[in-house]
Design a protein around this motif. Structure first.
Motif, PDB file in Angstrom:
ATOM      1  N   GLN A   1       0.865  -1.191   0.090  1.00 17.98           N
ATOM      2  CA  GLN A   1      -0.011   0.064   0.049  1.00 17.98           C
ATOM      3  C   GLN A   1       0.905   1.110   0.015  1.00 17.98           C
ATOM      4  O   GLN A   1       0.555   2.126  -0.689  1.00 17.98           O
ATOM      5  CB  GLN A   1      -1.008  -0.006   1.244  1.00 17.98           C
ATOM      6  N   VAL A   2       1.874   1.182   0.842  1.00 19.12           N
ATOM      7  CA  VAL A   2       3.168   2.456   0.785  1.00 19.12           C
ATOM      8  C   VAL A   2       3.255   2.856  -0.711  1.00 19.12           C
ATOM      9  O   VAL A   2       3.287   3.847  -1.061  1.00 19.12           O
ATOM     10  CB  VAL A   2       4.092   2.203   1.800  1.00 19.12           C
ATOM     11  N   MET A   3       3.718   1.507  -1.275  1.00 17.30           N
ATOM     12  CA  MET A   3       4.197   1.592  -2.782  1.00 17.30           C
ATOM     13  C   MET A   3       3.249   2.228  -3.616  1.00 17.30           C
ATOM     14  O   MET A   3       3.715   3.100  -4.427  1.00 17.30           O
ATOM     15  CB  MET A   3       4.728   0.566  -3.291  1.00 17.30           C
ATOM     16  N   GLU A   4       2.067   1.772  -3.465  1.00 18.43           N
ATOM     17  CA  GLU A   4       1.045   2.265  -4.440  1.00 18.43           C
ATOM     18  C   GLU A   4       0.595   3.726  -4.172  1.00 18.43           C
ATOM     19  O   GLU A   4       0.504   4.462  -5.332  1.00 18.43           O
ATOM     20  CB  GLU A   4      -0.497   1.251  -4.111  1.00 18.43           C
ATOM     21  N   LYS A   5       0.702   4.017  -2.962  1.00 22.43           N
ATOM     22  CA  LYS A   5       0.533   5.629  -2.559  1.00 22.43           C
ATOM     23  C   LYS A   5       1.466   6.525  -3.154  1.00 22.43           C
ATOM     24  O   LYS A   5       1.211   7.464  -3.520  1.00 22.43           O
ATOM     25  CB  LYS A   5      -0.070   5.665  -1.188  1.00 22.43           C
ATOM     26  N   ILE A   6       2.670   5.855  -2.994  1.00 29.54           N
ATOM     27  CA  ILE A   6       3.852   6.753  -3.344  1.00 29.54           C
ATOM     28  C   ILE A   6       3.741   6.808  -5.086  1.00 29.54           C
ATOM     29  O   ILE A   6       4.331   8.013  -5.380  1.00 29.54           O
ATOM     30  CB  ILE A   6       5.190   6.134  -3.023  1.00 29.54           C
ATOM     31  N   GLY A   7       3.099   6.041  -5.517  1.00 30.56           N
ATOM     32  CA  GLY A   7       3.287   6.039  -7.095  1.00 30.56           C
ATOM     33  C   GLY A   7       1.979   7.213  -7.726  1.00 30.56           C
ATOM     34  O   GLY A   7       2.392   7.337  -8.838  1.00 30.56           O
ATOM     35  N   LYS A   8       1.469   7.603  -6.649  1.00 26.05           N
ATOM     36  CA  LYS A   8       0.488   8.848  -7.115  1.00 26.05           C
ATOM     37  C   LYS A   8       1.210  10.009  -7.470  1.00 26.05           C
ATOM     38  O   LYS A   8       0.892  10.646  -8.400  1.00 26.05           O
ATOM     39  CB  LYS A   8      -0.538   8.795  -6.128  1.00 26.05           C
ATOM     40  N   ALA A   9       2.561  10.145  -7.025  1.00 26.35           N
ATOM     41  CA  ALA A   9       3.241  11.498  -7.271  1.00 26.35           C
ATOM     42  C   ALA A   9       4.495  11.247  -7.821  1.00 26.35           C
ATOM     43  O   ALA A   9       5.350  12.047  -8.253  1.00 26.35           O
ATOM     44  CB  ALA A   9       3.479  12.204  -5.971  1.00 26.35           C
ATOM     45  N   TYR A  10       4.964   9.917  -7.701  1.00 34.45           N
ATOM     46  CA  TYR A  10       6.411   9.460  -8.102  1.00 34.45           C
ATOM     47  C   TYR A  10       6.293   8.415  -9.322  1.00 34.45           C
ATOM     48  O   TYR A  10       5.436   7.616  -9.079  1.00 34.45           O
ATOM     49  CB  TYR A  10       7.317   9.062  -7.293  1.00 34.45           C
ATOM     50  N   GLU A  11       7.109   8.528 -10.177  1.00 37.88           N
ATOM     51  CA  GLU A  11       7.396   7.218 -11.144  1.00 37.88           C
ATOM     52  C   GLU A  11       8.571   6.453 -10.459  1.00 37.88           C
ATOM     53  O   GLU A  11       9.416   6.788 -10.148  1.00 37.88           O
ATOM     54  CB  GLU A  11       7.905   7.760 -12.409  1.00 37.88           C
ATOM     55  N   ILE A  12       7.969   5.114 -10.124  1.00 37.99           N
ATOM     56  CA  ILE A  12       8.936   4.189  -9.371  1.00 37.99           C
ATOM     57  C   ILE A  12       9.417   3.334 -10.093  1.00 37.99           C
ATOM     58  O   ILE A  12       9.052   2.692 -10.818  1.00 37.99           O
ATOM     59  CB  ILE A  12       8.148   3.450  -8.269  1.00 37.99           C
ATOM     60  N   SER A  13      10.684   3.038  -9.922  1.00 41.36           N
ATOM     61  CA  SER A  13      11.501   2.147 -10.707  1.00 41.36           C
ATOM     62  C   SER A  13      12.707   1.603  -9.825  1.00 41.36           C
ATOM     63  O   SER A  13      13.267   2.255  -8.947  1.00 41.36           O
ATOM     64  CB  SER A  13      12.118   2.798 -11.910  1.00 41.36           C
ATOM     65  N   PRO A  14      13.363   0.264 -10.213  1.00 42.68           N
ATOM     66  CA  PRO A  14      14.511  -0.095  -9.322  1.00 42.68           C
ATOM     67  C   PRO A  14      15.618   0.907  -9.653  1.00 42.68           C
ATOM     68  O   PRO A  14      15.920   1.360 -10.678  1.00 42.68           O
ATOM     69  CB  PRO A  14      14.736  -1.454  -9.928  1.00 42.68           C
ATOM     70  N   ALA A  15      16.374   1.002  -8.754  1.00 36.01           N
ATOM     71  CA  ALA A  15      17.473   1.959  -8.455  1.00 36.01           C
ATOM     72  C   ALA A  15      18.850   1.088  -8.792  1.00 36.01           C
ATOM     73  O   ALA A  15      19.191   0.052  -7.979  1.00 36.01           O
ATOM     74  CB  ALA A  15      17.705   2.776  -7.310  1.00 36.01           C
ATOM     75  N   GLU A  16      19.611   1.484  -9.899  1.00 34.64           N
ATOM     76  CA  GLU A  16      20.983   0.931 -10.248  1.00 34.64           C
ATOM     77  C   GLU A  16      21.867   1.391  -8.936  1.00 34.64           C
ATOM     78  O   GLU A  16      22.873   0.582  -8.947  1.00 34.64           O
ATOM     79  CB  GLU A  16      21.258   1.271 -11.475  1.00 34.64           C
ATOM     80  N   ASP A  17      21.640   2.617  -8.966  1.00 35.57           N
ATOM     81  CA  ASP A  17      22.576   3.352  -7.717  1.00 35.57           C
ATOM     82  C   ASP A  17      21.554   4.007  -6.765  1.00 35.57           C
ATOM     83  O   ASP A  17      20.635   4.770  -6.884  1.00 35.57           O
ATOM     84  CB  ASP A  17      23.337   4.490  -8.465  1.00 35.57           C
ATOM     85  N   PRO A  18      21.719   3.744  -5.602  1.00 34.55           N
ATOM     86  CA  PRO A  18      20.911   4.017  -4.366  1.00 34.55           C
ATOM     87  C   PRO A  18      20.981   5.656  -4.017  1.00 34.55           C
ATOM     88  O   PRO A  18      20.185   6.168  -3.487  1.00 34.55           O
ATOM     89  CB  PRO A  18      21.352   3.284  -3.198  1.00 34.55           C
ATOM     90  N   ARG A  19      22.255   6.143  -4.616  1.00 29.92           N
ATOM     91  CA  ARG A  19      22.233   7.668  -4.472  1.00 29.92           C
ATOM     92  C   ARG A  19      21.451   8.386  -5.552  1.00 29.92           C
ATOM     93  O   ARG A  19      21.742   8.318  -6.745  1.00 29.92           O
ATOM     94  CB  ARG A  19      23.776   8.221  -4.442  1.00 29.92           C
TER      95      ARG A  19
END
Length: 427
Positions: A283-301
Motif C-alpha cells: 500500500q505504501v508503494m501504491e500511494k507513493i506512485g501517485k506522485a512519483y514514477e517508481i523504478s528499481p534503483a541501479e545506484d541508491p544515491r
C-alpha cells in the motif's frame, strides 16, 4: 591587484581584529568540535585528560557531574574562568596585528576556504545577514548568557555569500604563496589550515565585502542571535550611561567565518521511518506512485534534484517526481524535502511535525547510505535518501524571508572551534 573602489553603506560590513590564536605547537591539542555537535558525555570522552582541549572552554559542563543543571550559573562562570586560564597559560595568545584570517578545511578531495572576520550587529538587525531558520528561545537565551559572561565569541557564525572573483583571487594568492600559520589533521582525518593575512590583503578583503549586499547564515543561527543580543544589550547600557558611541565599539561586532557559495559542500540529509502508519508495504508503494514514477534503483544515491531513492523490503527504488506535482515558483514547496513531506510523509505516514514526531528520524549524509540500510535492519521499516539541497536554494529561501524545512541542510566539513577566538574588548 586593482585599486580600491567606492563601497556602499547598504552593503555588509566586515572588520579586522586581533584574534586569540593557539601557538603552532598547541593547536593540534587545542582545536575541538563546535559546542553543538557533541553532547556532554561525548565532550568528556573527547577531552579526556587533555587540559588543552578547547571543549573545556565551549563545553565546560564536561567538568561537572551528569546531573548538573546545564543552565546553572556555575557552568557560565566556569566557561569564563576556563577561557581566562587558556589565555593566562598561553594556550591562546592575542595576535600582534588586527587582520582577517583564512581557514581552510579539507575532506577527501574537497577543500573549502573561508575568511574569519568580524561582522556588524547592525547588518544582522537590518537583515543584511539573512537567516533561513528560526531560533529556539531557550537555546538563544543560553548562548546569550554564555557569550555575555565569557565576554567572547569562542566559535564563529558560519556565513556564505555570492562569490566575488576579486576576493577569490586574493584567497588564492595568499594560500598559494604564503606559508600557513598552522595545519592540523583532526581525529576524523579532515585537515584544518590557518593563514594570517597581511595588512594589505586584509584591508582589500574588508573593502571588497563592502560591495556585497548580503551574507547568509549557513550554520550558527543561535550563535548569531546571541551575539546580536549581547551587542544590543551593551549598546543600550552604554547609551543609558550617557556615553557617545561611534558604532565601531567592539561589542558591535561578532566573529564570523565566511565561505563563498561556490566553495561549500552540502551533504544529503536523509529520513528513516519507524512504521508504515497502518499501511502494508504494498500500500505504501501504491500511494507513493501517485506522485512519483517508481523504478528499481541501479545506484541508491539520487542523481539530481527531483529524484529521491527509497529503501524498503531490502531493496532500493528510484522515485522521480511526476510532472505537475511541484510548484517550481515557490522556494519552499519546490524543495525536495518539502515535496517528500507534502506527498509522502504527511499523507501516507501521518507525519505532521517532523520536529516532534518520534516515528521519523534523520541521518546526516556524512554517515553514508549504508547507515540507512543498517537502521532498516534495526528499528526502522524504510528510508528515503535525498539529493542535497543547493546553496542557491538556501539563499532563495532566505531572500524570500521564509525558513528552510527542519533537517534539510547538512554542511560538512564543520569548522573547528579554538583556531581563532574573538575576545570582546571593553572600549
Amino acid at each position: 591587484m586593482r585599486a580600491l573602489s567606492k563601497s556602499f553603506s547598504t552593503m555588509v560590513k566586515l572588520k579586522k581584529f586581533k584574534g586569540y590564536i593557539p601557538p603552532k605547537e598547541v593547536a593540534p591539542k587545542l582545536i575541538a568540535p563546535p559546542y553543538d555537535v557533541v553532547n556532554t558525555k561525548e565532550a568528556r570522552a573527547m577531552a579526556g585528560d587533555n587540559e588543552m582541549s578547547f571543549l573545556h572552554v565551549n563545553r565546560p559542563d564536561l567538568e561537572f557531574p551528569d546531573d548538573t543543571d546545564p543552565y546553572s550559573q556555575q557552568i557560565y562562570d566556569r566557561a569564563r574562568d576556563n577561557l581566562k586560564k587558556f589565555m593566562d597559560k598561553g594556550y591562546l595568545v592575542q595576535d600582534k596585528a588586527a587582520r582577517v584570517y583564512i581557514y581552510a578545511q579539507k575532506m577527501g578531495t574537497h577543500i573549502q576556504y573561508g575568511i574569519v572576520a568580524l561582522s556588524h550587529i547592525d547588518d544582522y538587525e537590518k537583515g543584511l545577514i539573512k537567516k533561513h531558520e528560526f531560533t529556539r528561545k531557550d537555546k538563544e537565551a543560553d548562548r546569550t548568557k554564555f557569550t555575555d559572561i565569557q565576554n567572547a565569541n569562542v566559535g564563529p557564525v558560519f556565513l556564505t555569500y555570492k562569490h566575488k572573483e576579486t576576493i577569490d583571487a586574493v584567497v588564492r594568492e595568499v594560500v598559494s604563496k604564503q606559508e600557513c600559520y598552522s595545519h592540523v589533521v583532526s581525529e576524523d582525518g579532515f585537515e584544518h589550515t590557518l593563514w594570517l593575512v597581511n595588512e594589505f590583503y586584509s584591508d582589500f578583503i574588508v573593502h571588497e565585502f563592502g560591495t556585497i549586499p548580503n551574507t547568509y547564515i549557513a550554520d550558527g543561527h543561535h550563535r548569531a542571535a546571541s551575539a546580536y543580543n549581547v551587542g544590543k544589550m551593551r549598546k543600550e547600557k552604554a547609551l543609558a550611561e550617557g556615553k557617545q558611541l561611534t558604532g565601531e565599539e567592539d561589542f558591535h561586532y561578532f566573529m564570523t567565518l565566511l565561505y563563498p557559495d561556490n566553495n561549500l559542500k552540502v551533504l544529503d540529509y536523509n529520513r528513516v521511518l519507524k512504521d508504515f502508519n497502518g499501511n502494508t508495504e504494498q500500500q505504501v508503494m501504491e500511494k507513493i506512485g501517485k506522485a512519483y514514477e517508481i523504478s528499481p534503483a541501479e545506484d541508491p544515491r539520487p542523481k539530481s534534484k527531483g529524484i529521491h531513492t527509497l529503501y524498503i523490503g531490502k531493496k532500493w527504488y528510484q522515485l522521480k517526481v511526476k510532472p505537475g506535482v511541484v510548484d517550481e515558483k515557490d522556494p519552499i514547496k519546490s524543495l525536495d524535502v518539502e515535496v517528500l513531506m507534502d506527498n509522502v510523509l504527511k499523507p501516507i505516514f501521518g507525519i505532521e511535525d517532523p520536529r516532534t514526531d518520534k516515528r521519523i528520524d534523520f541521518v546526516g549524509g556524512i554517515r553514508g547510505l549504508k547507515e540507512l540500510e543498517k537502521r532498516c535492519g534495526e528499528d526502522c521499516v524504510c528510508a528515503f535518501a535525498m539529493y542535497p539541497v543547493s546553496i542557491a536554494e538556501i539563499m532563495s529561501v532566505a531572500d524570500s524571508g521564509k525558513t528552510m524545512p527542519p533537517k534539510s541542510t547538512w554542511f560538512e566539513p564543520k569548522p573547528k572551534s579554538g583556531f581563532v577566538v574573538h575576545v570582546i574588548e571593553n572600549n
